[in-house]
Design a protein around this motif. Sequence first.
Motif, mmCIF file in Angstrom:
data_model
loop_
_atom_site.group_PDB
_atom_site.id
_atom_site.type_symbol
_atom_site.label_atom_id
_atom_site.label_comp_id
_atom_site.label_asym_id
_atom_site.label_seq_id
_atom_site.Cartn_x
_atom_site.Cartn_y
_atom_site.Cartn_z
ATOM 1 N N ALA A 214 14.792 -65.813 43.701
ATOM 2 C CA ALA A 214 13.581 -66.565 44.005
ATOM 3 C C ALA A 214 13.278 -67.650 42.983
ATOM 4 O O ALA A 214 12.614 -68.630 43.305
ATOM 5 C CB ALA A 214 12.387 -65.614 44.104
ATOM 6 N N SER A 215 13.767 -67.497 41.754
ATOM 7 C CA SER A 215 13.331 -68.386 40.680
ATOM 8 C C SER A 215 14.429 -69.251 40.065
ATOM 9 O O SER A 215 14.129 -70.165 39.304
ATOM 10 C CB SER A 215 12.673 -67.556 39.561
ATOM 11 O OG SER A 215 13.574 -66.588 39.058
ATOM 12 N N VAL A 216 15.686 -68.988 40.379
ATOM 13 C CA VAL A 216 16.783 -69.794 39.838
ATOM 14 C C VAL A 216 17.307 -70.709 40.945
ATOM 15 O O VAL A 216 17.792 -70.219 41.976
ATOM 16 C CB VAL A 216 17.918 -68.899 39.297
ATOM 17 C CG1 VAL A 216 19.074 -69.758 38.803
ATOM 18 C CG2 VAL A 216 17.406 -68.002 38.183
ATOM 19 N N PRO A 217 17.212 -72.026 40.784
ATOM 20 C CA PRO A 217 17.593 -72.941 41.870
ATOM 21 C C PRO A 217 19.023 -72.763 42.371
ATOM 22 O O PRO A 217 19.288 -72.897 43.556
ATOM 23 C CB PRO A 217 17.393 -74.327 41.233
ATOM 24 C CG PRO A 217 16.395 -74.118 40.155
ATOM 25 C CD PRO A 217 16.663 -72.746 39.620
ATOM 26 N N THR A 218 19.944 -72.469 41.478
ATOM 27 C CA THR A 218 21.355 -72.416 41.859
ATOM 28 C C THR A 218 21.799 -71.048 42.379
ATOM 29 O O THR A 218 22.974 -70.874 42.709
ATOM 30 C CB THR A 218 22.235 -72.781 40.650
ATOM 31 O OG1 THR A 218 21.908 -71.922 39.538
ATOM 32 C CG2 THR A 218 22.012 -74.231 40.254
ATOM 33 N N SER A 219 20.883 -70.074 42.440
ATOM 34 C CA SER A 219 21.274 -68.756 42.937
ATOM 35 C C SER A 219 21.602 -68.836 44.423
ATOM 36 O O SER A 219 21.040 -69.644 45.166
ATOM 37 C CB SER A 219 20.156 -67.740 42.697
ATOM 38 O OG SER A 219 19.018 -68.073 43.459
ATOM 39 N N VAL A 220 22.524 -67.970 44.856
ATOM 40 C CA VAL A 220 23.000 -67.991 46.238
ATOM 41 C C VAL A 220 22.643 -66.677 46.913
ATOM 42 O O VAL A 220 22.818 -65.597 46.331
ATOM 43 C CB VAL A 220 24.529 -68.205 46.293
ATOM 44 C CG1 VAL A 220 25.016 -68.196 47.733
ATOM 45 C CG2 VAL A 220 24.895 -69.524 45.617
ATOM 46 N N LEU A 221 22.127 -66.769 48.131
ATOM 47 C CA LEU A 221 21.773 -65.577 48.895
ATOM 48 C C LEU A 221 23.017 -64.973 49.510
ATOM 49 O O LEU A 221 23.782 -65.650 50.197
ATOM 50 C CB LEU A 221 20.766 -65.943 49.986
ATOM 51 C CG LEU A 221 20.293 -64.789 50.867
ATOM 52 C CD1 LEU A 221 19.449 -63.815 50.049
ATOM 53 C CD2 LEU A 221 19.489 -65.309 52.048
ATOM 54 N N SER A 222 23.232 -63.681 49.272
ATOM 55 C CA SER A 222 24.407 -63.012 49.815
ATOM 56 C C SER A 222 24.110 -62.253 51.102
ATOM 57 O O SER A 222 25.030 -61.756 51.743
ATOM 58 C CB SER A 222 24.974 -62.034 48.775
ATOM 59 O OG SER A 222 23.992 -61.089 48.392
ATOM 60 N N LYS A 223 22.849 -62.173 51.488
ATOM 61 C CA LYS A 223 22.466 -61.454 52.713
ATOM 62 C C LYS A 223 21.701 -62.427 53.613
ATOM 63 O O LYS A 223 20.536 -62.719 53.383
ATOM 64 C CB LYS A 223 21.607 -60.239 52.380
ATOM 65 C CG LYS A 223 22.345 -59.213 51.523
ATOM 66 C CD LYS A 223 21.521 -57.971 51.300
ATOM 67 C CE LYS A 223 22.319 -56.942 50.503
ATOM 68 N NZ LYS A 223 21.579 -55.682 50.303
ATOM 69 N N ARG A 224 22.345 -62.888 54.642
ATOM 70 C CA ARG A 224 21.784 -63.956 55.447
ATOM 71 C C ARG A 224 20.568 -63.513 56.259
ATOM 72 O O ARG A 224 19.734 -64.344 56.636
ATOM 73 C CB ARG A 224 22.856 -64.513 56.384
ATOM 74 C CG ARG A 224 23.967 -65.238 55.648
ATOM 75 C CD ARG A 224 24.904 -65.914 56.621
ATOM 76 N NE ARG A 224 25.953 -66.660 55.920
ATOM 77 C CZ ARG A 224 26.894 -67.359 56.524
ATOM 78 N NH1 ARG A 224 26.930 -67.402 57.859
ATOM 79 N NH2 ARG A 224 27.797 -68.016 55.818
ATOM 80 N N HIS A 225 20.460 -62.223 56.566
ATOM 81 C CA HIS A 225 19.320 -61.798 57.384
ATOM 82 C C HIS A 225 18.011 -61.853 56.596
ATOM 83 O O HIS A 225 16.936 -61.725 57.176
ATOM 84 C CB HIS A 225 19.548 -60.385 57.928
ATOM 85 C CG HIS A 225 19.583 -59.312 56.885
ATOM 86 N ND1 HIS A 225 20.660 -59.109 56.061
ATOM 87 C CD2 HIS A 225 18.661 -58.392 56.529
ATOM 88 C CE1 HIS A 225 20.410 -58.101 55.244
ATOM 89 N NE2 HIS A 225 19.206 -57.650 55.493
#
Length: 286
Positions: A214-225
Amino acid sequence: PEIDVSEELDAQGIHRFQELIGILRWAVELGRVDIMTEVSCLSQHLCAPRVGHLDAAYMIFRFLQRNSSKNTGRIAFDPLIPPQVNGAVGPDNVIMEHWKEFYPDASDRLPHNMPEPLGNPVAIAAYVDANHAGNLANRRSHTGILVYVNNALILWYSKRQNTVESSSFGSEFIALRIATELIEALRYKLRMFGVPVEDPTNVYCDNKSVVTNASVPTSVLSKRHNAICYHRVREAQAAGIVNVLWIKGSMNLADLLTKTTLASNVKHDIADCIFANKSVLIEDGA
């Protein structure tokens, strides 16, 4: 209460149960947040309550009676701005320009017809928690949220989630999205009252993965749902509406609004903290 298999109540018993739940709901509205989770769980059985549900309602009244001297349920409305929670951790050196690369149109929407802000600005803070798969019947999670303006508790929220989540990450992100929407509504209302709201709202969560996403711009979501909640919270972070921070689970006051299995001493400690505006450490293993 969701797995209670006792005998169903007759018409008179149903009416009595509904009366008691109505009284308890008013108590919660007036500030008895220490019974909110239990009342929320029992409220799910208003249509077809059982004997066990009625007994549980009587037990809540007995709890209030026995602990009236320990905990009067009076919320302290403290106008002082509290310091950031001790031990809270957020992303290092994250500047708004980084967020603009991902959400270029994100902004804190100000009411076009709001009055001129007067007086001292207020600080808003929120505690968020979720009890993953806490419902034993359908394994839905339970959301708990506490929102403070300065050092005064203003909003409290405890409700079962609408979907079943396969991980605590998903249930915590849903809780964080709900908290974000409550915060945006509160900020809008305060501004329409002419109250200055300048800084982002500190939102305290005890799930490190959720805070990072939620707070790091470059983080990537691994769960699309979980993408809707993910982008909803991140856009609010990019707009400067919220500032998501991690705290230890032992410091999360919203624990009171998600679990019905807290030991009595732990429940009293958290309730005392809420009613007296103090800090509390939840004992491990309690």
